[in-house]
Design a protein around this motif. Structure first.
Motif, PDB file in Angstrom:
ATOM      1  N   ASP A  77      56.706 -35.970 -17.471  1.00 41.75           N
ATOM      2  CA  ASP A  77      55.686 -35.619 -18.452  1.00 41.75           C
ATOM      3  C   ASP A  77      54.585 -34.759 -17.851  1.00 41.75           C
ATOM      4  OD1 ASP A  77      57.037 -37.091 -20.410  1.00 41.75           O
ATOM      5  OD2 ASP A  77      56.055 -38.941 -19.784  1.00 41.75           O
ATOM      6  N   VAL A  78      54.970 -33.775 -17.073  1.00 39.52           N
ATOM      7  CA  VAL A  78      53.994 -32.881 -16.455  1.00 39.52           C
ATOM      8  C   VAL A  78      53.945 -31.583 -17.249  1.00 39.52           C
ATOM      9  CG1 VAL A  78      54.166 -33.875 -14.145  1.00 39.52           C
ATOM     10  CG2 VAL A  78      55.724 -32.044 -14.818  1.00 39.52           C
ATOM     11  N   TYR A  79      52.790 -30.932 -17.211  1.00 38.68           N
ATOM     12  CA  TYR A  79      52.622 -29.702 -17.985  1.00 38.68           C
ATOM     13  C   TYR A  79      51.515 -28.850 -17.368  1.00 38.68           C
ATOM     14  CZ  TYR A  79      48.764 -32.428 -19.942  1.00 38.68           C
ATOM     15  OH  TYR A  79      47.632 -33.191 -20.090  1.00 38.68           O
ATOM     16  N   PHE A  80      51.489 -27.592 -17.766  1.00 37.49           N
ATOM     17  CA  PHE A  80      50.455 -26.653 -17.327  1.00 37.49           C
ATOM     18  C   PHE A  80      49.463 -26.424 -18.450  1.00 37.49           C
ATOM     19  CE2 PHE A  80      53.879 -25.573 -14.424  1.00 37.49           C
ATOM     20  CZ  PHE A  80      53.196 -25.517 -13.234  1.00 37.49           C
ATOM     21  N   GLU A  81      48.239 -26.222 -18.043  1.00 31.40           N
ATOM     22  CA  GLU A  81      47.164 -25.899 -18.975  1.00 31.40           C
ATOM     23  C   GLU A  81      46.361 -24.774 -18.343  1.00 31.40           C
ATOM     24  OE1 GLU A  81      43.403 -28.531 -19.652  1.00 31.40           O
ATOM     25  OE2 GLU A  81      45.040 -29.286 -20.916  1.00 31.40           O
ATOM     26  N   HIS A  82      46.076 -23.747 -19.128  1.00 27.53           N
ATOM     27  CA  HIS A  82      45.293 -22.631 -18.607  1.00 27.53           C
ATOM     28  C   HIS A  82      43.911 -23.135 -18.209  1.00 27.53           C
ATOM     29  CE1 HIS A  82      46.011 -18.122 -18.968  1.00 27.53           C
ATOM     30  NE2 HIS A  82      45.142 -18.304 -18.017  1.00 27.53           N
ATOM     31  N   ALA A  83      43.445 -22.734 -17.042  1.00 27.79           N
ATOM     32  CA  ALA A  83      42.107 -23.128 -16.604  1.00 27.79           C
ATOM     33  C   ALA A  83      41.052 -22.442 -17.462  1.00 27.79           C
ATOM     34  CB  ALA A  83      41.909 -22.750 -15.138  1.00 27.79           C
ATOM     35  N   SER A  84      39.921 -23.082 -17.589  1.00 27.38           N
ATOM     36  CA  SER A  84      38.786 -22.488 -18.288  1.00 27.38           C
ATOM     37  C   SER A  84      37.671 -22.245 -17.272  1.00 27.38           C
ATOM     38  CB  SER A  84      38.286 -23.409 -19.401  1.00 27.38           C
ATOM     39  OG  SER A  84      37.585 -24.503 -18.855  1.00 27.38           O
ATOM     40  N   ILE A  85      36.667 -21.550 -17.690  1.00 27.99           N
ATOM     41  CA  ILE A  85      35.526 -21.277 -16.816  1.00 27.99           C
ATOM     42  C   ILE A  85      34.911 -22.585 -16.315  1.00 27.99           C
ATOM     43  CG2 ILE A  85      33.873 -21.104 -18.710  1.00 27.99           C
ATOM     44  CD1 ILE A  85      33.866 -18.849 -15.614  1.00 27.99           C
ATOM     45  N   TRP A 111      48.342 -22.322  -4.529  1.00 27.57           N
ATOM     46  CA  TRP A 111      48.459 -23.637  -5.139  1.00 27.57           C
ATOM     47  C   TRP A 111      47.792 -24.686  -4.263  1.00 27.57           C
ATOM     48  CZ3 TRP A 111      52.434 -20.973  -2.941  1.00 27.57           C
ATOM     49  CH2 TRP A 111      53.053 -21.552  -1.847  1.00 27.57           C
ATOM     50  N   ILE A 112      47.341 -25.736  -4.925  1.00 25.41           N
ATOM     51  CA  ILE A 112      46.758 -26.886  -4.243  1.00 25.41           C
ATOM     52  C   ILE A 112      47.205 -28.133  -4.998  1.00 25.41           C
ATOM     53  CG2 ILE A 112      44.657 -28.043  -3.459  1.00 25.41           C
ATOM     54  CD1 ILE A 112      43.194 -25.325  -3.851  1.00 25.41           C
ATOM     55  N   ILE A 113      47.650 -29.123  -4.266  1.00 26.30           N
ATOM     56  CA  ILE A 113      47.974 -30.424  -4.847  1.00 26.30           C
ATOM     57  C   ILE A 113      46.778 -31.351  -4.592  1.00 26.30           C
ATOM     58  CG2 ILE A 113      49.487 -32.450  -4.691  1.00 26.30           C
ATOM     59  CD1 ILE A 113      50.884 -30.097  -5.944  1.00 26.30           C
ATOM     60  N   SER A 114      46.368 -32.105  -5.595  1.00 26.60           N
ATOM     61  CA  SER A 114      45.284 -33.074  -5.428  1.00 26.60           C
ATOM     62  C   SER A 114      45.656 -34.062  -4.323  1.00 26.60           C
ATOM     63  CB  SER A 114      45.045 -33.834  -6.732  1.00 26.60           C
ATOM     64  OG  SER A 114      44.645 -32.952  -7.752  1.00 26.60           O
ATOM     65  N   ILE A 148      36.264 -28.084 -10.238  1.00 19.18           N
ATOM     66  CA  ILE A 148      37.483 -28.817  -9.861  1.00 19.18           C
ATOM     67  C   ILE A 148      38.238 -28.046  -8.780  1.00 19.18           C
ATOM     68  CG2 ILE A 148      39.762 -29.544 -10.702  1.00 19.18           C
ATOM     69  CD1 ILE A 148      38.325 -29.985 -13.458  1.00 19.18           C
ATOM     70  N   ILE A 149      38.418 -26.764  -8.997  1.00 22.22           N
ATOM     71  CA  ILE A 149      39.160 -25.940  -8.036  1.00 22.22           C
ATOM     72  C   ILE A 149      38.366 -25.795  -6.737  1.00 22.22           C
ATOM     73  CG2 ILE A 149      40.072 -23.609  -7.641  1.00 22.22           C
ATOM     74  CD1 ILE A 149      40.893 -23.741 -10.683  1.00 22.22           C
ATOM     75  N   GLU A 206      45.687 -36.102 -16.247  1.00 23.44           N
ATOM     76  CA  GLU A 206      45.174 -36.105 -14.879  1.00 23.44           C
ATOM     77  C   GLU A 206      45.645 -34.848 -14.171  1.00 23.44           C
ATOM     78  OE1 GLU A 206      45.035 -39.271 -12.050  1.00 23.44           O
ATOM     79  OE2 GLU A 206      45.442 -40.704 -13.658  1.00 23.44           O
ATOM     80  N   ILE A 207      44.774 -34.268 -13.384  1.00 28.24           N
ATOM     81  CA  ILE A 207      45.132 -33.055 -12.646  1.00 28.24           C
ATOM     82  C   ILE A 207      45.914 -33.432 -11.393  1.00 28.24           C
ATOM     83  CG2 ILE A 207      44.244 -31.056 -11.397  1.00 28.24           C
ATOM     84  CD1 ILE A 207      41.840 -31.134 -13.361  1.00 28.24           C
ATOM     85  N   ILE A 208      47.150 -32.969 -11.359  1.00 26.80           N
ATOM     86  CA  ILE A 208      48.036 -33.170 -10.212  1.00 26.80           C
ATOM     87  C   ILE A 208      47.780 -32.076  -9.181  1.00 26.80           C
ATOM     88  CG2 ILE A 208      50.450 -33.295  -9.465  1.00 26.80           C
ATOM     89  CD1 ILE A 208      49.629 -35.556 -11.379  1.00 26.80           C
ATOM     90  N   GLY A 209      47.517 -30.881  -9.659  1.00 31.26           N
ATOM     91  CA  GLY A 209      47.269 -29.743  -8.787  1.00 31.26           C
ATOM     92  C   GLY A 209      46.889 -28.525  -9.598  1.00 31.26           C
ATOM     93  N   VAL A 210      46.730 -27.425  -8.908  1.00 30.73           N
ATOM     94  CA  VAL A 210      46.373 -26.160  -9.550  1.00 30.73           C
ATOM     95  C   VAL A 210      47.227 -25.046  -8.961  1.00 30.73           C
ATOM     96  CG1 VAL A 210      44.020 -26.851 -10.133  1.00 30.73           C
ATOM     97  CG2 VAL A 210      44.454 -25.758  -7.935  1.00 30.73           C
TER      98      VAL A 210
END
Length: 107
Positions: A7-15, A82-85, A20-21, A64-68
Motif C-alpha cells: 500500500d505504498v504510493y507517491f505524492e507530489h511534494a508541495s512547497i 532519494w532519501i529513505i526515512s 521534511i526534505i 507516513e513518509i517512507i522516503g522522498v
C-alpha cells in the motif's frame, strides 16, 4: 512475518514539504551519502526548494513518509535523488521506492 509493502504510493511534494526534505537530508547518514556532504543551511535550502519543489515526490504508506525522490531533468538528462526515512532504512523500502519511482515517472 514480513512487513506489508503493497500500500505504498507517491505524492507530489508541495512547497510546505521543504522542512521534511531538509530534515531528511540533514540526517547524518543521508548527508554522508549525498553528493554534497556538508549539512544544509535552512535559509539556503528553503530558497532553493521554493524553485525545485515540483521535482520532488513523497513516497508514502498509510500517510507516513517512507522516503522522498527527486528527478531533475536538464538537457534531456535526468538525475535521480532519494532519501529513505531513518526508521524505514534496511527494510527493503529503498529498492521498492526506486523501482516504483522509475515506473511512476515512466523512465
Amino acid at each position: 512475518m514480513g512487513e506489508r509493502k503493497s500500500d505504498v504510493y507517491f505524492e507530489h511534494a508541495s512547497i510546505d514539504d521543504g522542512k521534511i526534505i531538509f530534515d531528511l537530508r540533514n540526517d547524518p547518514d543521508s548527508g554522508a551519502n549525498s553528493f554534497h556532504t556538508e549539512p544544509l543551511i535552512w535559509e539556503t535550502h528553503s530558497a532553493w526548494f521554493a524553485e525545485h519543489y515540483p521535482e520532488w515526490y513523497l513516497f508514502k504508506q498509510n500517510d507516513e513518509i517512507i522516503g522522498v525522490c527527486r528527478i531533475a531533468v536538464q538537457h534531456k538528462v535526468g538525475t535521480l535523488s532519494w532519501i529513505i526515512s531513518p526508521e524505514y532504512r534496511r527494510r527493503g523500502y529503498g529498492k521498492l521506492m526506486l523501482s516504483s519511482f522509475v515506473k511512476f515517472v515512466k523512465l
